[in-house]
Design a protein around this motif. Structure first.
Motif, short mmCIF file in Angstrom:
data_model
loop_
_atom_site.label_atom_id
_atom_site.label_comp_id
_atom_site.label_asym_id
_atom_site.label_seq_id
_atom_site.Cartn_x
_atom_site.Cartn_y
_atom_site.Cartn_z
N ALA A 161 0.83 -1.20 0.00
CA ALA A 161 0.00 0.00 0.00
C ALA A 161 0.87 1.25 0.00
CB ALA A 161 -0.93 -0.01 1.22
N LEU A 162 1.96 1.25 0.77
CA LEU A 162 2.87 2.41 0.81
C LEU A 162 3.53 2.63 -0.54
CD1 LEU A 162 4.54 1.97 4.32
CD2 LEU A 162 3.02 3.82 3.58
N ILE A 163 3.91 1.52 -1.19
CA ILE A 163 4.55 1.64 -2.50
C ILE A 163 3.58 2.27 -3.51
CG2 ILE A 163 5.49 0.34 -4.45
CD1 ILE A 163 6.57 -1.68 -2.38
N LEU A 164 2.35 1.78 -3.52
CA LEU A 164 1.36 2.32 -4.44
C LEU A 164 1.02 3.78 -4.11
CD1 LEU A 164 -1.02 -0.76 -4.73
CD2 LEU A 164 0.68 0.03 -6.39
N TRP A 165 0.99 4.06 -2.81
CA TRP A 165 0.70 5.44 -2.39
C TRP A 165 1.81 6.37 -2.88
CZ3 TRP A 165 3.35 8.46 1.42
CH2 TRP A 165 2.71 9.67 1.72
N ALA A 166 3.04 5.92 -2.75
CA ALA A 166 4.17 6.72 -3.20
C ALA A 166 4.13 6.89 -4.73
CB ALA A 166 5.48 6.06 -2.78
#
Length: 216
Positions: A161-166
Motif C-alpha cells: 500500500a505504501l509503494i502504491l501510495w508513493a
C-alpha cells in the motif's frame, strides 16, 4: 420482548439464543415495523425446554426430533440414557485405571506405559472410549502458524500500500511502471508463498499429525 429481556428471563446468553435459532430450534417472529426479532412467552417456554435438555447433555439433533414430534420425550430420554450409560462405563474404566496408577509411587519416566496402553487398547476393542486429549493438543499447533502468517501478511500488505501510495503521490514524475510492478510483485509473491506454506502446514497438522497420533 427483546433478546436482552429473554436472556435475563431464561438465563441463556444471546449468543446461545442466536445459535439455537441458526440450528432451527427456535423461530421467533419478526416485528413488522422494524424487522427485529420479537420474542414472546412461546419462545421463552421453548428456550426453557431447550435449556433443560442441554443441561442434561441431550444433543441438538435429539432435541430437534422431539420438537418435530418424530419421537416423544420418553423416546429421546431412553436414547440419551443409552449414551449416558456408555459414557458412565467409559468413565468407570478410566477411573479404575487411574486408581491403579495411584499405587505407582514412581516418577513418570519409570512408568511402564506400554503395559497400561495395552490394557487400554484391549478395552477400546471391546467398546470402551477414553478421553483423548491429543486432538486438543494438535489444535493448539494451529494457533502459532496462523497468527504469524496473519501478522506477516498484514505488514507486507502495508508495504504494498505504501509503494502504491508513493507511486500516486507524484503523478507528474512517476517511476517506470515496470519498476513499480517488480517492487510490488516481491512482497506479493512472499504473501502468496506464506499463504501456501500455511495451507500446507494446516493440512499436515489436520491429517498427518492427527493420523500419526492415533497410532500411539
Amino acid at each position: 420482548m427483546k433478546i436482552n429481556e429473554v436472556e435475563t428471563l431464561v438465563g441463556i446468553t444471546k449468543k446461545n439464543i442466536r445459535f439455537y435459532e441458526e440450528k432451527g430450534l427456535l423461530s421467533p417472529r419478526r416485528n413488522s415495523e422494524n424487522g427485529y426479532r420479537d420474542y414472546g412467552q412461546e419462545e421463552v417456554d421453548e428456550l426453557q425446554r431447550i435449556k433443560l435438555m442441554r443441561k442434561l447433555g441431550v444433543p441438538i439433533e435429539e432435541i430437534r426430533r422431539m420438537q418435530e414430534g418424530s419421537q416423544t420425550v420418553g423416546d429421546g430420554m431412553r436414547r440419551h440414557l443409552i449414551t449416558l450409560e456408555r459414557e458412565k462405563r467409559n468413565l468407570e474404566e478410566a477411573a479404575r485405571l487411574c486408581a491403579l496408577l495411584t499405587e505407582r509411587e514412581t516418577p513418570l519416566g519409570e512408568l511402564d506405559a506400554a503395559g497400561v496402553l495395552e490394557e487400554m487398547s484391549a478395552l477400546e476393542q471391546s467398546g470402551t472410549t477414553f478421553q483423548n486429549k491429543q486432538r486438543q493438543d494438535v489444535r493448539i499447533r494451529y494457533v502459532a502458524p496462523v497468527v504469524v502468517t496473519a501478522v506477516s501478511v498484514v505488514l507486507l500488505a502495508a508495504v504494498i500500500a505504501l509503494i502504491l501510495w508513493a507511486f500516486y503521490l507524484d503523478p507528474a514524475n512517476p517511476p517506470p511502471l515496470a519498476l513499480v510492478l517488480v517492487i510490488v510483485a516481491v512482497p506479493a509473491l512472499i504473501i502468496a508463498g506464506m499463504l501456501l506454506a500455511l495451507f500446507q502446514r494446516i493440512r499436515e497438522i489436520g491429517k498427518g499429525e492427527i493420523d500419526d497420533a492415533k497410532k500411539y
